[in-house]
Design an enzyme around this catalytic site. Sequence first.
Site, PDB file in Angstrom:
ATOM      1  N   PRO A   2       0.817  -1.217   0.000  1.00 42.08           N
ATOM      2  CA  PRO A   2       0.000   0.000   0.000  1.00 42.08           C
ATOM      3  C   PRO A   2       0.848   1.264   0.000  1.00 42.08           C
ATOM      4  O   PRO A   2       1.860   1.337   0.689  1.00 42.08           O
ATOM      5  CB  PRO A   2      -0.818  -0.105   1.288  1.00 42.08           C
ATOM      6  CG  PRO A   2      -0.144  -1.129   2.126  1.00 42.08           C
ATOM      7  CD  PRO A   2       0.667  -1.991   1.224  1.00 42.08           C
ATOM      8  N   GLU A   3       0.452   2.224  -0.814  1.00 37.77           N
ATOM      9  CA  GLU A   3       1.128   3.528  -0.826  1.00 37.77           C
ATOM     10  C   GLU A   3       0.212   4.583  -0.206  1.00 37.77           C
ATOM     11  O   GLU A   3      -0.872   4.274   0.283  1.00 37.77           O
ATOM     12  CB  GLU A   3       1.520   3.884  -2.263  1.00 37.77           C
ATOM     13  CG  GLU A   3       2.613   2.958  -2.809  1.00 37.77           C
ATOM     14  CD  GLU A   3       3.446   3.615  -3.897  1.00 37.77           C
ATOM     15  OE1 GLU A   3       3.525   4.860  -3.929  1.00 37.77           O
ATOM     16  OE2 GLU A   3       4.011   2.888  -4.723  1.00 37.77           O
TER      17      GLU A   3
END
Length: 276
Positions: A2-3
């Site tokens: 996840p960013e």
Amino acid sequence: MPELPEVETVMRGLAARLQDRVIRRATVRRPDLRWALPDRLAERLTGARVLGLRRRAKYILIRLDTGESMLLHLGMSGRILIRPRGANAPEPHEHVALETEDGWEVGFVDPRRFGSIDLIPTAAEEEHRLLAGLGPEPLDPGFTPKRLKAALAGRRSPIKAALLDQRIVAGLGNIYVCEALYRAGIAPFRLAGDVPTSRLVPEIKATLLEAIDAGGSSLRDYVQPGGELGYFQHAWRVYGREGQPCARCPGPPVCPGVARVVQGGRSTFYCPRLQR
Ligand SMILES: [Zn+2]
């Protein structure tokens, strides 16, 4: 992995279920994730009311009325599940679960255990070892071309590497750095100190905001029973598109299409014609 936009989306989805709610019960099924979990974690969460949630870089901070905040990082493969209480048995690798007074369960699933959970004094959130060294938030009004220019001054590293350095700007990862450099028309190997930040900073912000919007429009779906937060479909312009036509150029022989190089052990996707 996840960013920032995914973490922002997870945080907003969590806020919809946790904000102003009391944690009726906390279940902790193992002593550690990436690091040891805090002592008496379940006990310290039980009975606490959630006052507010925010994101800092790729961390989620859940502020409690006990004077402590829960610091959450999803790691490589962490996921948040939201469901009505008792709707399903816990999933495999669901290491921590919170049950709210109004009948919902929030589960933290992390098979690879690169995620982390800590419980820290709210008054000292920014001094936590994981947050203390972080640079500015890219979406803060204070993250300006001038400020980035100053942070990059004299840097001989490629701009790609500099933007991944969390001390320069917090929360950017490989995907969004590739996308922002493409949109700004800046070659990923250009020396960081020479880059026109007046072109780059607006594209960093626009890239992140578009992705957060995409996540937000999926919010309706992911607060449904059994819902999983934060993983939405998003079309990248260059990321993962090696060999495909470049969306902003005529085809060959003018533009050979999206290219890939490895920088610092990570793939960089870019247009060799447009990005200078
Ligand atoms: Zn091109």
